[in-house]
Design an enzyme around this catalytic site. Structure first.
Site, PDB file in Angstrom:
ATOM      1  N   ASN A  59       0.816  -1.216   0.000  1.00  0.00           N
ATOM      2  CA  ASN A  59       0.000   0.000   0.000  1.00  0.00           C
ATOM      3  C   ASN A  59       0.846   1.261   0.000  1.00  0.00           C
ATOM      4  OD1 ASN A  59      -2.569  -1.453   0.278  1.00  0.00           O
ATOM      5  ND2 ASN A  59      -1.731  -2.040   2.256  1.00  0.00           N
ATOM      6  N   CYS A  60       1.833   1.275  -0.846  1.00  0.00           N
ATOM      7  CA  CYS A  60       2.814   2.352  -0.906  1.00  0.00           C
ATOM      8  C   CYS A  60       2.724   3.015  -2.279  1.00  0.00           C
ATOM      9  CB  CYS A  60       4.211   1.744  -0.686  1.00  0.00           C
ATOM     10  SG  CYS A  60       5.582   2.883  -0.856  1.00  0.00           S
TER      11      CYS A  60
END
Length: 183
Positions: A59-60
């Site tokens: 989730n970057c």
């Protein structure tokens, strides 16, 4: 007959020890594959090959680099490159469930290189692989830090999260790290 068995046992021990000696010390370990019970002998996987080690997160903002990392793997795996991906929640951007992380890697980005169960990559709880990489170059400051290690282990070069695997700097360094006999 007894002497033959002893000599056979000693020979087997010497040969297996010799192959371990060729393995880089910090890679003499086994790791669990992502979302699996399967264990991978990292030494066996990487022996005699250049290694790209990446700390990843699902989730970057850099997560789309999975696509370029996969392309690097496809382009160079036959030339002696192994890619090892280690999800980490050290920067609070990894899923809590390995099943969700696996979906991001394998389904969303089509990753075929080895991905492993999440580890810590910095600080006192860092996985020994990342402790070694930190001592040789730099500690990951964020997700998608990339470490290139030459087959003989004499060179370790790191690249920050913002360095794309397709960048000229990264590609030149990678090509220089590949085993000479495969170029």
């Amino acid at each position: 007959m007894k002497h033959f068995l002893i000599l056979s046992a000693l020979s087997a021990g010497l040969f297996s020890g010799a192959s371990q000696a060729e393995c880089l010390a910090f890679l003499q370990t086994t790791k669990q594959k992502l979302n699996s019970d399967q264990q991978v002998d990292i030494c066996e996987l990487t022996q005699g090959k250049a290694v790209l080690i990446v700390n990843t997160a699902s989730n970057c903002g850099f997560t789309p680099q999975f696509k370029e990392l996969e392309q690097v793997y496809q382009d160079y795996k036959d030339q002696g490159l192994v890619v090892l991906g280690f999800p980490s929640d050290d920067f609070f951007q990894e899923n809590d469930d390995q099943k969700d992380t696996a979906k991001v890697c394998y389904v969303n980005y089509g990753v075929t290189f080895n991905m492993f169960a999440p580890v810590s990559v910095r600080g006192k709880k860092a996985d020994p692989i990342f402790k070694y990489l930190t001592a040789q170059s730099a500690s990951p400051k964020w997700n998608f830090y990339k470490y290139l290690v030459s087959a003989d282990g004499k060179q370790v070069q790191h690249f920050t999260s913002s360095t794309k695997p397709s960048s000229d700097d990264f590609q030149q360094a990678l090509q220089a790290m590949l085993p000479k006999s495969t170029q």
